[in-house]
Write a protein that holds these residues in place. Structure first.
Motif: not given
Lengths: 192, 192
Positions: A147, A155-156, A159-160, A178, A182, A186, A190, B147-149, B156, B160, B178-179, B182-183, B185-186, B188-190
């Motif tokens: 999304q 770019r995110f 960057g990460a 690993r 991850e 992200m 899912p 999700q994830g560590d 990450f 980013a 806006r940025l 987007e971050l 949203d990336m 967090l699980i929707p």
DNA sequence: AGCATAACCAAGCAAGCGCTAGGCCTGTTG
DNA sequence: CAACAGGCCTAGCGCTTGCTTGGTTATGCT
């Protein structure tokens, strides 16, 4: 001056320079340090390179070109699914980054020490690399797996991954595979 | 040498230094350039700072301390939900990063030019900042929104965001809010 | 008036910098 | 054999660097 040739000696020098540039930074690495590390005298350096700037450019160009080739190979070898392609990209990115970590560290940290001419030239190379990522991520977006805006997500993601150069320890308990998992988790929504 | 005081003149010097360090890099900014930009002679600099290194340290310390304060305020003012807190963190991160962009750029690009002593001292500050992010992200994970560590996701996310310093144009069509969206949203699980 | 202090300057030192010039070996080619 | 070229060395030039020293000026306190 033998400057333009691609002799093995020059290649070796580029490798040594990458290490020193990474450890001390470009400006603090003197031509005398480079020469010492190669077992020659400082003046002899200029038989292989026109000036110090050219050494920096060569270090970055070599590693970036290599990364681009590896990434293209990885994408073409991976399954056609977005997840597989993205995972392949992430894995090979982290592997080249930490494998050839001196040179890539230089590309990340010493980018701004390039002169304008070299920087523009190398920007094209870097853009080609970024375009590869954009392509894969935008396909994932069209498939509903991502999304948001593809360019921003690209770019995110880069960057990460590049930021891992600052904290990830390749000799530590975690491995790059690993990390790649991850990252993909992200970015991608899912799949239930 | 009047070194330890926090005079307004010193503060002004730190601001000027941040700009020059960002534009040319620490090593290429000479004490003469700094003095010129302040309208004084090079020797007079050492009335305010013990040496050039101390100027770099002051630039980074000031901006980092400021970012930490802003971030803590933002978290405490935001709603208690994970999404709100994360959004608040991302927004204030991008705002301070691009608002005080000279100094923060220095913190990002010139970190490795710090001497060991200063670097260790500043690492503690940066760790405190990172801990704030970790806390919020780990709460989100416990709520099933990430999700994830948590530690990896935290790094990450910061990677980013910090990477935006290389490509984001604050004067362009996109804004930092806006940025930040987007971050989040990336990460967090929707929510369905 | 007498003094303290902050801020600055003029002058320059010692060290280190990138880079150059000219010549010396050594192995390869005609 | 001579001619050549790649790789290196010796020696050092001209310049810049961070920083020091000893002194001056302006401001405000007692």
């Amino acid at each position: 001056m033998n400057v333009a040739t691609d002799s093995p000696r020059r290649q070796e020098l580029i490798r040594v320079a990458a290490r020193l540039f990474m450890q001390q930074g470009f400006d603090r690495t003197t031509v005398r340090m480079l020469a010492d590390a190669m077992g020659i005298k400082s003046g002899s350096l200029f038989h292989h390179f026109a000036d110090k700037q050219e050494i920096l450019c060569a270090v970055i160009e070599d590693s970036t070109r290599n990364a681009l080739v590896s990434a293209r190979k990885a994408v073409s070898r991976a399954d056609a699914t977005s997840r597989s392609q993205l995972l392949a990209l992430a894995r090979v990115h982290l592997d080249t980054l930490h494998d050839d970590r001196h040179a890539h560290g230089v590309a990340l940290y010493e980018w701004r020490r390039l002169n304008d001419e070299d920087r523009e030239h190398l920007t094209h190379l870097r853009d080609a690399y970024e375009a590869l990522w954009y392509q894969v991520i935008d396909e994932a977006r069209q498939a509903g797996l991502v999304q948001g805006d593809s360019a921003i997500v690209t770019r995110f993601a880069l960057g990460a991954l590049n930021w891992t150069a600052r904290w990830f320890d390749p000799d530590g308990p975690m491995d790059t595979a690993r990390l790649a998992d991850e990252l993909v988790d992200m970015i991608l929504i899912p799949s239930p």
